[in-house]
Structure formats: C-alpha cells, structure tokens
Write a protein that holds these residues in place. Structure first.
Motif, PDB file in Angstrom:
ATOM      1  N   LYS A  95     -63.231 -28.045 -63.570  1.00  0.00           N
ATOM      2  CA  LYS A  95     -63.641 -27.221 -62.434  1.00  0.00           C
ATOM      3  C   LYS A  95     -65.046 -26.673 -62.651  1.00  0.00           C
ATOM      4  CE  LYS A  95     -58.978 -25.747 -61.299  1.00  0.00           C
ATOM      5  NZ  LYS A  95     -58.064 -24.598 -61.235  1.00  0.00           N
ATOM      6  N   SER A  96     -65.861 -26.752 -61.609  1.00  0.00           N
ATOM      7  CA  SER A  96     -67.208 -26.174 -61.612  1.00  0.00           C
ATOM      8  C   SER A  96     -67.357 -25.333 -60.358  1.00  0.00           C
ATOM      9  CB  SER A  96     -68.272 -27.268 -61.619  1.00  0.00           C
ATOM     10  OG  SER A  96     -68.177 -28.045 -62.788  1.00  0.00           O
ATOM     11  N   ARG A  97     -68.030 -24.183 -60.499  1.00  0.00           N
ATOM     12  CA  ARG A  97     -68.241 -23.299 -59.341  1.00  0.00           C
ATOM     13  C   ARG A  97     -69.708 -23.291 -58.961  1.00  0.00           C
ATOM     14  NH1 ARG A  97     -65.717 -17.606 -59.816  1.00  0.00           N
ATOM     15  NH2 ARG A  97     -67.503 -17.404 -61.161  1.00  0.00           N
ATOM     16  N   TYR A  98     -69.949 -23.285 -57.654  1.00  0.00           N
ATOM     17  CA  TYR A  98     -71.303 -23.287 -57.111  1.00  0.00           C
ATOM     18  C   TYR A  98     -71.457 -22.161 -56.101  1.00  0.00           C
ATOM     19  CZ  TYR A  98     -71.291 -27.954 -59.082  1.00  0.00           C
ATOM     20  OH  TYR A  98     -71.196 -29.019 -59.944  1.00  0.00           O
ATOM     21  N   LEU A  99     -72.638 -21.571 -56.082  1.00  0.00           N
ATOM     22  CA  LEU A  99     -72.982 -20.572 -55.081  1.00  0.00           C
ATOM     23  C   LEU A  99     -73.836 -21.280 -54.042  1.00  0.00           C
ATOM     24  CD1 LEU A  99     -72.798 -17.565 -54.344  1.00  0.00           C
ATOM     25  CD2 LEU A  99     -74.949 -17.241 -55.556  1.00  0.00           C
ATOM     26  N   VAL A 100     -73.363 -21.324 -52.808  1.00  0.00           N
ATOM     27  CA  VAL A 100     -74.032 -22.069 -51.736  1.00  0.00           C
ATOM     28  C   VAL A 100     -74.402 -21.098 -50.619  1.00  0.00           C
ATOM     29  CG1 VAL A 100     -73.774 -23.908 -50.028  1.00  0.00           C
ATOM     30  CG2 VAL A 100     -72.750 -24.164 -52.297  1.00  0.00           C
ATOM     31  N   GLU A 101     -75.648 -21.138 -50.206  1.00  0.00           N
ATOM     32  CA  GLU A 101     -76.106 -20.314 -49.091  1.00  0.00           C
ATOM     33  C   GLU A 101     -76.029 -21.151 -47.816  1.00  0.00           C
ATOM     34  OE1 GLU A 101     -79.649 -17.223 -48.743  1.00  0.00           O
ATOM     35  OE2 GLU A 101     -80.367 -19.279 -48.659  1.00  0.00           O
ATOM     36  N   ALA A 102     -75.329 -20.636 -46.825  1.00  0.00           N
ATOM     37  CA  ALA A 102     -75.152 -21.369 -45.564  1.00  0.00           C
ATOM     38  C   ALA A 102     -74.825 -20.369 -44.459  1.00  0.00           C
ATOM     39  CB  ALA A 102     -74.035 -22.389 -45.700  1.00  0.00           C
ATOM     40  N   SER A 103     -74.921 -20.827 -43.224  1.00  0.00           N
ATOM     41  CA  SER A 103     -74.631 -19.942 -42.094  1.00  0.00           C
ATOM     42  C   SER A 103     -73.169 -19.998 -41.665  1.00  0.00           C
ATOM     43  CB  SER A 103     -75.541 -20.276 -40.909  1.00  0.00           C
ATOM     44  OG  SER A 103     -75.367 -21.617 -40.526  1.00  0.00           O
ATOM     45  N   SER A 104     -72.400 -20.974 -42.200  1.00  0.00           N
ATOM     46  CA  SER A 104     -70.982 -21.082 -41.863  1.00  0.00           C
ATOM     47  C   SER A 104     -70.266 -21.884 -42.950  1.00  0.00           C
ATOM     48  CB  SER A 104     -70.804 -21.795 -40.516  1.00  0.00           C
ATOM     49  OG  SER A 104     -71.235 -23.139 -40.629  1.00  0.00           O
ATOM     50  N   VAL A 105     -68.934 -21.847 -42.931  1.00  0.00           N
ATOM     51  CA  VAL A 105     -68.148 -22.631 -43.877  1.00  0.00           C
ATOM     52  C   VAL A 105     -68.443 -24.114 -43.678  1.00  0.00           C
ATOM     53  CG1 VAL A 105     -65.799 -23.302 -44.518  1.00  0.00           C
ATOM     54  CG2 VAL A 105     -66.314 -20.915 -44.052  1.00  0.00           C
ATOM     55  N   GLU A 106     -68.556 -24.524 -42.428  1.00  0.00           N
ATOM     56  CA  GLU A 106     -68.829 -25.936 -42.134  1.00  0.00           C
ATOM     57  C   GLU A 106     -70.153 -26.381 -42.742  1.00  0.00           C
ATOM     58  OE1 GLU A 106     -67.927 -23.670 -39.806  1.00  0.00           O
ATOM     59  OE2 GLU A 106     -65.899 -24.353 -39.376  1.00  0.00           O
ATOM     60  N   GLU A 107     -71.181 -25.545 -42.598  1.00  0.00           N
ATOM     61  CA  GLU A 107     -72.480 -25.890 -43.176  1.00  0.00           C
ATOM     62  C   GLU A 107     -72.402 -25.920 -44.696  1.00  0.00           C
ATOM     63  OE1 GLU A 107     -77.118 -24.441 -43.448  1.00  0.00           O
ATOM     64  OE2 GLU A 107     -75.766 -23.315 -42.165  1.00  0.00           O
ATOM     65  N   ALA A 108     -71.670 -24.976 -45.294  1.00  0.00           N
ATOM     66  CA  ALA A 108     -71.501 -24.954 -46.748  1.00  0.00           C
ATOM     67  C   ALA A 108     -70.818 -26.236 -47.225  1.00  0.00           C
ATOM     68  CB  ALA A 108     -70.702 -23.728 -47.173  1.00  0.00           C
ATOM     69  N   MET A 109     -69.831 -26.703 -46.468  1.00  0.00           N
ATOM     70  CA  MET A 109     -69.150 -27.959 -46.823  1.00  0.00           C
ATOM     71  C   MET A 109     -70.108 -29.149 -46.741  1.00  0.00           C
ATOM     72  SD  MET A 109     -66.100 -27.412 -47.857  1.00  0.00           S
ATOM     73  CE  MET A 109     -65.275 -28.985 -47.685  1.00  0.00           C
ATOM     74  N   LEU A 110     -70.996 -29.148 -45.747  1.00  0.00           N
ATOM     75  CA  LEU A 110     -71.984 -30.230 -45.642  1.00  0.00           C
ATOM     76  C   LEU A 110     -72.949 -30.211 -46.825  1.00  0.00           C
ATOM     77  CD1 LEU A 110     -72.824 -30.068 -41.820  1.00  0.00           C
ATOM     78  CD2 LEU A 110     -71.533 -31.856 -43.014  1.00  0.00           C
ATOM     79  N   VAL A 111     -73.376 -29.019 -47.214  1.00  0.00           N
ATOM     80  CA  VAL A 111     -74.302 -28.888 -48.347  1.00  0.00           C
ATOM     81  C   VAL A 111     -73.643 -29.388 -49.627  1.00  0.00           C
ATOM     82  CG1 VAL A 111     -75.519 -27.213 -49.807  1.00  0.00           C
ATOM     83  CG2 VAL A 111     -75.619 -26.998 -47.322  1.00  0.00           C
ATOM     84  N   ILE A 112     -72.413 -28.963 -49.900  1.00  0.00           N
ATOM     85  CA  ILE A 112     -71.752 -29.379 -51.138  1.00  0.00           C
ATOM     86  C   ILE A 112     -71.397 -30.860 -51.095  1.00  0.00           C
ATOM     87  CG2 ILE A 112     -69.333 -28.808 -50.617  1.00  0.00           C
ATOM     88  CD1 ILE A 112     -71.135 -27.960 -53.896  1.00  0.00           C
ATOM     89  N   ALA A 113     -71.102 -31.398 -49.917  1.00  0.00           N
ATOM     90  CA  ALA A 113     -70.812 -32.834 -49.803  1.00  0.00           C
ATOM     91  C   ALA A 113     -72.051 -33.654 -50.152  1.00  0.00           C
ATOM     92  CB  ALA A 113     -70.334 -33.166 -48.393  1.00  0.00           C
ATOM     93  N   LYS A 114     -73.218 -33.227 -49.680  1.00  0.00           N
ATOM     94  CA  LYS A 114     -74.455 -33.929 -50.012  1.00  0.00           C
ATOM     95  C   LYS A 114     -74.723 -33.840 -51.514  1.00  0.00           C
ATOM     96  CE  LYS A 114     -79.316 -34.357 -49.025  1.00  0.00           C
ATOM     97  NZ  LYS A 114     -80.496 -33.844 -48.414  1.00  0.00           N
ATOM     98  N   TYR A 115     -74.503 -32.657 -52.089  1.00  0.00           N
ATOM     99  CA  TYR A 115     -74.690 -32.460 -53.526  1.00  0.00           C
ATOM    100  C   TYR A 115     -73.760 -33.381 -54.321  1.00  0.00           C
ATOM    101  CZ  TYR A 115     -74.975 -30.028 -58.004  1.00  0.00           C
ATOM    102  OH  TYR A 115     -75.146 -29.723 -59.335  1.00  0.00           O
ATOM    103  N   ARG A 116     -72.489 -33.445 -53.918  1.00  0.00           N
ATOM    104  CA  ARG A 116     -71.504 -34.279 -54.613  1.00  0.00           C
ATOM    105  C   ARG A 116     -71.790 -35.755 -54.446  1.00  0.00           C
ATOM    106  NH1 ARG A 116     -66.503 -32.817 -51.752  1.00  0.00           N
ATOM    107  NH2 ARG A 116     -65.608 -34.536 -52.929  1.00  0.00           N
ATOM    108  N   SER A 117     -72.413 -36.157 -53.350  1.00  0.00           N
ATOM    109  CA  SER A 117     -72.672 -37.577 -53.100  1.00  0.00           C
ATOM    110  C   SER A 117     -73.638 -38.180 -54.117  1.00  0.00           C
ATOM    111  CB  SER A 117     -73.209 -37.781 -51.681  1.00  0.00           C
ATOM    112  OG  SER A 117     -74.546 -37.313 -51.584  1.00  0.00           O
ATOM    113  N   GLU A 118     -74.407 -37.339 -54.792  1.00  0.00           N
ATOM    114  CA  GLU A 118     -75.365 -37.818 -55.783  1.00  0.00           C
ATOM    115  C   GLU A 118     -74.750 -37.912 -57.176  1.00  0.00           C
ATOM    116  OE1 GLU A 118     -78.755 -35.258 -55.379  1.00  0.00           O
ATOM    117  OE2 GLU A 118     -79.037 -35.812 -53.285  1.00  0.00           O
ATOM    118  N   ASP A 119     -73.453 -37.633 -57.304  1.00  0.00           N
ATOM    119  CA  ASP A 119     -72.745 -37.681 -58.580  1.00  0.00           C
ATOM    120  C   ASP A 119     -71.766 -38.855 -58.547  1.00  0.00           C
ATOM    121  OD1 ASP A 119     -71.019 -37.147 -60.805  1.00  0.00           O
ATOM    122  OD2 ASP A 119     -71.604 -35.044 -60.708  1.00  0.00           O
TER     123      ASP A 119
END
Length: 78
Positions: free
Chosen positions: A25-49
């Motif tokens: 498990k890894s925890r990330y602090l994500v700045e976003a305007s909504s849960v949906e946007e936060a999910m998009l940000v983390i999905a893009k981050y995860r896609s590079e792994d």
C-alpha cells in the motif's frame, strides 16, 4: 481545490497462501476539485507504472493546509 488522500495497492512479487500477489500500500496526496478529478489524476499517475495496481481508498484529506517550501508568509517580508 481540495486535497484527497488516495491509497493505492501495488502488486509485489511475493504471493499469499492462495497464490495471489501480495499488495504493497502507498498513500498519495492529490490536489483536485472533485473526487472524479482526483481519480483521473491518480489513474494517469498509475498508467506510467508497469506494476499491477488498484485504488483501495480515497478520502478527503484532513490537513489544515499543505505548505510548500516556496511559500513565505507576508509578515516575513516586513
């Protein structure tokens, strides 16, 4: 903007008793305007792994504020 804490589980090479990959498990602090946007940000981050991963939890961060080393309170400049 709102800060969200997102916990992501990454597959490891170790297997559990059922033969499934154990998760780290890894925890990330994500700045976003909504849960949906936060999910998009983390999905893009995860896609590079290349490891298998999944979002385990997403919660609104309970921090008062996130302070950057480049920020200086106005009263320091006086």
């Amino acid at each position: 903007m709102i800060n969200y804490t997102i916990t992501v589980g990454y597959e490891t090479e170790n297997l559990d008793s059922d033969g499934n990959p154990k998760m780290k498990k890894s925890r990330y602090l994500v700045e976003a305007s909504s849960v949906e946007e936060a999910m998009l940000v983390i999905a893009k981050y995860r896609s590079e792994d290349s490891r298998g991963s999944e979002v385990l939890t997403i919660t609104k961060a309970t921090y008062e504020d996130v302070i950057s080393s480049t920020l200086t309170p106005k009263y320091y400049g006086q």
